[in-house]
Enzyme design. Sequence first.
Site, mmCIF file in Angstrom:
data_model
loop_
_atom_site.group_PDB
_atom_site.id
_atom_site.type_symbol
_atom_site.label_atom_id
_atom_site.label_comp_id
_atom_site.label_asym_id
_atom_site.label_seq_id
_atom_site.Cartn_x
_atom_site.Cartn_y
_atom_site.Cartn_z
ATOM 1 N N ARG A 143 -21.062 42.311 14.255
ATOM 2 C CA ARG A 143 -21.536 42.428 12.876
ATOM 3 C C ARG A 143 -21.542 41.115 12.109
ATOM 4 O O ARG A 143 -22.527 40.779 11.446
ATOM 5 C CB ARG A 143 -20.655 43.417 12.077
ATOM 6 N N THR A 144 -20.451 40.399 12.164
ATOM 7 C CA THR A 144 -20.346 39.225 11.289
ATOM 8 C C THR A 144 -21.388 38.185 11.671
ATOM 9 O O THR A 144 -22.147 37.701 10.834
ATOM 10 C CB THR A 144 -18.921 38.641 11.361
ATOM 11 N N LYS A 198 -15.474 21.103 27.957
ATOM 12 C CA LYS A 198 -15.128 19.780 28.504
ATOM 13 C C LYS A 198 -13.919 19.192 27.788
ATOM 14 O O LYS A 198 -13.570 18.037 28.016
ATOM 15 C CB LYS A 198 -16.320 18.827 28.336
ATOM 16 N N ARG A 225 -15.971 31.452 13.131
ATOM 17 C CA ARG A 225 -14.868 32.367 13.499
ATOM 18 C C ARG A 225 -14.080 31.689 14.614
ATOM 19 O O ARG A 225 -14.657 31.170 15.574
ATOM 20 C CB ARG A 225 -15.397 33.713 13.991
ATOM 21 N N HIS A 279 -10.439 37.363 6.410
ATOM 22 C CA HIS A 279 -11.854 37.589 6.733
ATOM 23 C C HIS A 279 -12.566 37.791 5.384
ATOM 24 O O HIS A 279 -12.967 38.903 5.040
ATOM 25 C CB HIS A 279 -11.968 38.831 7.620
HETATM 26 N N1 CP Z 1 -16.210 43.558 10.921
HETATM 27 C C1 CP Z 1 -16.272 42.584 11.856
HETATM 28 O O1 CP Z 1 -15.740 41.475 11.675
HETATM 29 O O2 CP Z 1 -16.964 42.929 12.982
HETATM 30 P P1 CP Z 1 -17.294 41.956 14.184
HETATM 31 O O3 CP Z 1 -15.985 41.596 14.835
HETATM 32 O O4 CP Z 1 -18.219 42.721 15.084
HETATM 33 O O5 CP Z 1 -17.936 40.719 13.610
#
Ligand code: CP
Length: 302
Positions: A51-52, A80, A101, A129
């Site tokens: 999603r993110t 590397k 991320r 998040h």
């Molecule tokens: N909600 C969320 O962070 O989903 P993903 O891990 O799929 O990005």
Amino acid sequence: MKSKSLISINDFTKEEQIQILDLASYFEKNQNQRIFENYVIATLFFEPSTRTRLSFESAVNRFGGKVIGFADTSSTSVQKGESLKDTILTVSNYSDLIVMRNPIEGSARFASEIAKVPVINAGDGSNQHPTQTLLDLFSIRQTQGTLDNLHIAFVGDLKYGRTVHSLVIALSNYNTTFYFVSPTELKLPSSVKMVIKEKKLTYYQSTNINDVMSQCDILYMTRIQRERFSGPLEYERVKDSYILHKEMLDNTKNNLKILHPLPRVNEISEDIDDTPQAYYFQQALNGVYVRQALIASILGVK
Ligand code: CP
């Protein structure tokens, strides 16, 4: 907000957060925009995501921008031995904004301190998040008509759940009454609880989901995160602690909505998906509008 990084939800004031939600509401109804033309956004995902990453990329593409980046490090020079510092300095040269991320807590803050462009934290370990928080706030406001004075229950892995940490901190600005339901070993960290105490808000803790079902306006379910446990035995002991079934929605408030940052494993039974209370797939869609609003605010192109 122009040129600001978003690493922790507190990097943006309550007023700035509301501005983003309002702009997201506008974008929800006005998708025909080309305001990201001439901008390149980098999405650097050192940890899995559906999603993110895809909602960020969809948000950029729908407004005419370009996306570069990686979904995992297997095809990058990280293999590397390239450091995070060198990766960020390099990608800063190629993009106007970095979305990252990374499994290491604090890595996003570090990246924002060395990058030549703004950085958005798309999740750093169990820490925060913040873009999920913005879309959660948007979804709560959409379904309840307000963010004020709500009764909100969090269920599942409250220790490692970074979406929970950021959202609880943000909701502390809205006179929320909190209900925390988790196995004893996955309780909300005291550092997050401290924020609630400082605001003198009410919270309840339980290990039993049935204690909260009739009281909450929002039920925020979360996955027990296997990848955060030190070994399989610890995970096995708690993995099925909470499974929401349709009959558990009897005797709940009429306005109850169920949110979940997703992915789910088994904590929401699929027979709930078609009920009026289920809102988690719409919540994921809201992520596109909110991320469009966030990027537009940081680029200064709204
Ligand atoms: N909600 C969320 O962070 O989903 P993903 O891990 O799929 O990005």
